[in-house]
Design a protein around this motif. Structure first.
Motif, PDB file in Angstrom:
ATOM      1  N   HIS A  93       0.492  -1.697   0.038  1.00 45.85           N
ATOM      2  CA  HIS A  93      -0.223   0.180   0.111  1.00 45.85           C
ATOM      3  C   HIS A  93       1.310   1.825  -0.681  1.00 45.85           C
ATOM      4  CE1 HIS A  93      -3.596  -2.165   0.623  1.00 45.85           C
ATOM      5  NE2 HIS A  93      -2.921  -2.816   1.581  1.00 45.85           N
ATOM      6  N   MET A  94       1.650   1.440   0.592  1.00 38.50           N
ATOM      7  CA  MET A  94       2.569   2.672   0.901  1.00 38.50           C
ATOM      8  C   MET A  94       3.770   2.528  -0.869  1.00 38.50           C
ATOM      9  SD  MET A  94       4.335   5.076   2.995  1.00 38.50           S
ATOM     10  CE  MET A  94       4.037   4.417   4.191  1.00 38.50           C
ATOM     11  N   ALA A 122      10.512  12.028 -11.121  1.00 39.35           N
ATOM     12  CA  ALA A 122       9.730  11.491 -10.875  1.00 39.35           C
ATOM     13  C   ALA A 122       9.063  10.031 -10.819  1.00 39.35           C
ATOM     14  CB  ALA A 122       8.128  11.826 -10.269  1.00 39.35           C
ATOM     15  N   LEU A 123       8.412   9.863 -12.769  1.00 41.24           N
ATOM     16  CA  LEU A 123       8.037   8.564 -12.879  1.00 41.24           C
ATOM     17  C   LEU A 123       9.803   7.677 -12.438  1.00 41.24           C
ATOM     18  CD1 LEU A 123       6.292   9.440 -16.097  1.00 41.24           C
ATOM     19  CD2 LEU A 123       6.095   8.194 -13.867  1.00 41.24           C
ATOM     20  N   GLU A 124      10.441   8.196 -12.884  1.00 39.11           N
ATOM     21  CA  GLU A 124      11.661   7.219 -12.966  1.00 39.11           C
ATOM     22  C   GLU A 124      12.161   6.824 -10.616  1.00 39.11           C
ATOM     23  OE1 GLU A 124      14.973   9.322 -14.353  1.00 39.11           O
ATOM     24  OE2 GLU A 124      14.192   9.297 -16.934  1.00 39.11           O
ATOM     25  N   LYS A 125      11.648   7.716 -10.636  1.00 38.93           N
ATOM     26  CA  LYS A 125      12.421   7.094  -8.716  1.00 38.93           C
ATOM     27  C   LYS A 125      10.823   5.905  -8.379  1.00 38.93           C
ATOM     28  CE  LYS A 125      12.742   7.878  -4.118  1.00 38.93           C
ATOM     29  NZ  LYS A 125      13.898   6.910  -3.924  1.00 38.93           N
ATOM     30  N   GLY A 126       9.662   6.419  -9.027  1.00 42.67           N
ATOM     31  CA  GLY A 126       8.256   5.434  -9.300  1.00 42.67           C
ATOM     32  C   GLY A 126       9.111   3.915  -9.604  1.00 42.67           C
ATOM     33  N   ILE A 127       9.601   4.066 -10.195  1.00 46.38           N
ATOM     34  CA  ILE A 127       9.590   2.527 -11.192  1.00 46.38           C
ATOM     35  C   ILE A 127      10.986   2.180 -10.309  1.00 46.38           C
ATOM     36  CG2 ILE A 127      11.383   1.988 -13.030  1.00 46.38           C
ATOM     37  CD1 ILE A 127       9.472   3.772 -14.356  1.00 46.38           C
ATOM     38  N   SER A 128      11.668   3.028  -9.999  1.00 48.53           N
ATOM     39  CA  SER A 128      12.945   1.730  -8.445  1.00 48.53           C
ATOM     40  C   SER A 128      12.569   1.495  -7.775  1.00 48.53           C
ATOM     41  CB  SER A 128      14.144   3.016  -8.883  1.00 48.53           C
ATOM     42  OG  SER A 128      14.133   4.020  -7.730  1.00 48.53           O
ATOM     43  N   LEU A 129      11.514   2.178  -7.174  1.00 48.04           N
ATOM     44  CA  LEU A 129      10.840   2.414  -5.807  1.00 48.04           C
ATOM     45  C   LEU A 129      10.000   0.425  -6.292  1.00 48.04           C
ATOM     46  CD1 LEU A 129       9.295   4.980  -4.335  1.00 48.04           C
ATOM     47  CD2 LEU A 129      10.928   3.766  -3.759  1.00 48.04           C
ATOM     48  N   PHE A 130       9.709   0.231  -7.448  1.00 43.47           N
ATOM     49  CA  PHE A 130       9.079  -0.652  -7.859  1.00 43.47           C
ATOM     50  C   PHE A 130       9.726  -2.363  -7.724  1.00 43.47           C
ATOM     51  CE2 PHE A 130       4.908   1.022  -8.556  1.00 43.47           C
ATOM     52  CZ  PHE A 130       3.701   0.965  -7.904  1.00 43.47           C
ATOM     53  N   GLU A 131      11.328  -2.029  -8.468  1.00 51.15           N
ATOM     54  CA  GLU A 131      12.169  -2.708  -9.220  1.00 51.15           C
ATOM     55  C   GLU A 131      13.059  -3.451  -7.431  1.00 51.15           C
ATOM     56  OE1 GLU A 131      14.518  -0.759 -12.104  1.00 51.15           O
ATOM     57  OE2 GLU A 131      12.360  -1.002 -13.676  1.00 51.15           O
ATOM     58  N   GLU A 132      12.949  -2.503  -6.794  1.00 52.09           N
ATOM     59  CA  GLU A 132      13.909  -2.355  -5.810  1.00 52.09           C
ATOM     60  C   GLU A 132      12.893  -3.213  -4.211  1.00 52.09           C
ATOM     61  OE1 GLU A 132      14.040  -0.376  -0.696  1.00 52.09           O
ATOM     62  OE2 GLU A 132      14.210   1.089  -2.872  1.00 52.09           O
ATOM     63  N   VAL A 133      11.273  -3.045  -4.412  1.00 51.65           N
ATOM     64  CA  VAL A 133      10.912  -4.473  -3.879  1.00 51.65           C
ATOM     65  C   VAL A 133      10.585  -5.712  -5.223  1.00 51.65           C
ATOM     66  CG1 VAL A 133       7.987  -4.502  -3.176  1.00 51.65           C
ATOM     67  CG2 VAL A 133       9.354  -2.807  -2.448  1.00 51.65           C
ATOM     68  N   LEU A 134      10.790  -5.509  -6.177  1.00 49.21           N
ATOM     69  CA  LEU A 134      10.444  -6.707  -6.791  1.00 49.21           C
ATOM     70  C   LEU A 134      11.713  -7.630  -6.631  1.00 49.21           C
ATOM     71  CD1 LEU A 134       8.076  -5.948  -9.337  1.00 49.21           C
ATOM     72  CD2 LEU A 134       7.616  -6.955  -8.189  1.00 49.21           C
ATOM     73  N   ALA A 135      12.866  -6.821  -6.499  1.00 51.34           N
ATOM     74  CA  ALA A 135      14.506  -7.070  -6.814  1.00 51.34           C
ATOM     75  C   ALA A 135      14.115  -8.188  -5.176  1.00 51.34           C
ATOM     76  CB  ALA A 135      15.231  -6.433  -6.584  1.00 51.34           C
ATOM     77  N   SER A 145       1.703 -14.549  -3.287  1.00 49.93           N
ATOM     78  CA  SER A 145       1.107 -13.759  -3.717  1.00 49.93           C
ATOM     79  C   SER A 145       0.690 -12.422  -3.785  1.00 49.93           C
ATOM     80  CB  SER A 145      -0.771 -14.104  -2.749  1.00 49.93           C
ATOM     81  OG  SER A 145      -0.369 -13.545  -1.268  1.00 49.93           O
ATOM     82  N   GLN A 146       2.062 -12.244  -2.536  1.00 48.37           N
ATOM     83  CA  GLN A 146       2.406  -9.880  -2.760  1.00 48.37           C
ATOM     84  C   GLN A 146       2.974  -9.984  -3.225  1.00 48.37           C
ATOM     85  OE1 GLN A 146       4.353 -10.643   0.954  1.00 48.37           O
ATOM     86  NE2 GLN A 146       2.504  -9.213   2.305  1.00 48.37           N
ATOM     87  N   ALA A 147       3.967 -10.625  -3.935  1.00 47.44           N
ATOM     88  CA  ALA A 147       4.858 -11.005  -5.134  1.00 47.44           C
ATOM     89  C   ALA A 147       3.996 -10.289  -6.615  1.00 47.44           C
ATOM     90  CB  ALA A 147       5.651 -12.437  -5.767  1.00 47.44           C
ATOM     91  N   ARG A 148       2.426 -11.264  -6.607  1.00 45.03           N
ATOM     92  CA  ARG A 148       2.339 -10.933  -7.611  1.00 45.03           C
ATOM     93  C   ARG A 148       1.128  -9.695  -7.831  1.00 45.03           C
ATOM     94  NH1 ARG A 148       1.265 -16.565  -6.163  1.00 45.03           N
ATOM     95  NH2 ARG A 148      -1.040 -15.989  -5.651  1.00 45.03           N
ATOM     96  N   ALA A 149       0.671  -9.377  -6.480  1.00 45.33           N
ATOM     97  CA  ALA A 149       0.204  -7.794  -5.657  1.00 45.33           C
ATOM     98  C   ALA A 149       0.910  -6.985  -6.669  1.00 45.33           C
ATOM     99  CB  ALA A 149      -0.624  -8.115  -4.851  1.00 45.33           C
ATOM    100  N   ALA A 150       2.341  -7.242  -5.808  1.00 47.93           N
ATOM    101  CA  ALA A 150       3.042  -6.305  -6.465  1.00 47.93           C
ATOM    102  C   ALA A 150       3.697  -5.713  -8.391  1.00 47.93           C
ATOM    103  CB  ALA A 150       4.400  -6.529  -6.319  1.00 47.93           C
ATOM    104  N   TRP A 151       3.341  -7.302  -8.633  1.00 51.63           N
ATOM    105  CA  TRP A 151       3.828  -7.207 -10.103  1.00 51.63           C
ATOM    106  C   TRP A 151       2.665  -5.864 -10.607  1.00 51.63           C
ATOM    107  CZ3 TRP A 151       7.665  -6.863 -13.512  1.00 51.63           C
ATOM    108  CH2 TRP A 151       8.518  -7.271 -12.517  1.00 51.63           C
ATOM    109  N   ALA A 152       1.449  -6.380 -10.212  1.00 52.27           N
ATOM    110  CA  ALA A 152       0.063  -6.166 -10.240  1.00 52.27           C
ATOM    111  C   ALA A 152      -0.309  -4.776 -10.424  1.00 52.27           C
ATOM    112  CB  ALA A 152      -1.288  -6.834  -9.925  1.00 52.27           C
TER     113      ALA A 152
END
Length: 159
Positions: A93-94, A122-135, A145-152
């Motif tokens: 959520h965060m 800002a877009l690049e920062k958002g992408i890096s945050l997602f990539e950090e979590v997904l990595a 299930s959390q990984a699937r939700a993060a990818w979605a």
């Protein structure tokens, strides 16, 4: 008074009670005109006092929404979200709200003359945050299930 006492004693750190306290203050103060700023103060106080990351994340998200949507202080909202992220509040959520807020705040800045470079950053920062979590998902920080939700959520962010 009862909520204040509970928050000082056995329910210290309860995000649920802190939210109820802030919303009660807002409701009471709105009858007299105002209340939103006091509600924000209460939430900010409880964010600062939160000892558990999940509680801090919930309180920060509510505080940020109040700052951005009601008080018209999007930069303050973004700063609170970034501080919570840096403190370790890394739930989905965060992540979703922070990445979207980055772009919203940058877009508002663009509207006032900051330009496309800020939106791109800002877009690049958002992408890096997602990539950090997904990595970290490969290191079992996330359940399947959390990984699937993060990818979605990541795909939704990119759209």
């Amino acid at each position: 008074e009862i909520l204040d006492e509970a928050l000082r004693s056995h329910s210290s750190g309860s995000a649920e009670l802190a939210l109820r306290r802030a919303m009660l203050e807002r409701r009471v103060a709105q009858r007299c005109g105002g209340g939103d700023a006091r509600c924000a103060e209460i939430l900010a106080q409880h964010v600062a006092q939160a000892q558990h990351l999940p509680s801090r994340a919930v309180l920060t998200r509510h505080y940020a929404r109040l700052c951005e949507d009601i008080l018209g202080r999007p930069q303050e909202a973004l700063e609170a979200m970034l501080a919570a992220w840096e403190a370790g509040c890394r739930d989905l959520h965060m992540l979703s709200e922070l990445s979207a807020m980055l772009v919203r705040v940058a877009s508002k800045s663009r509207d006032t003359g900051s330009g496309e470079a800020e939106v791109q950053a800002a877009l690049e920062k958002g992408i890096s945050l997602f990539e950090e979590v997904l990595a970290s998902a490969g290191v079992s920080a996330l359940s399947p299930s959390q990984a699937r939700a993060a990818w979605a959520a990541y795909v939704d962010f990119l759209l």
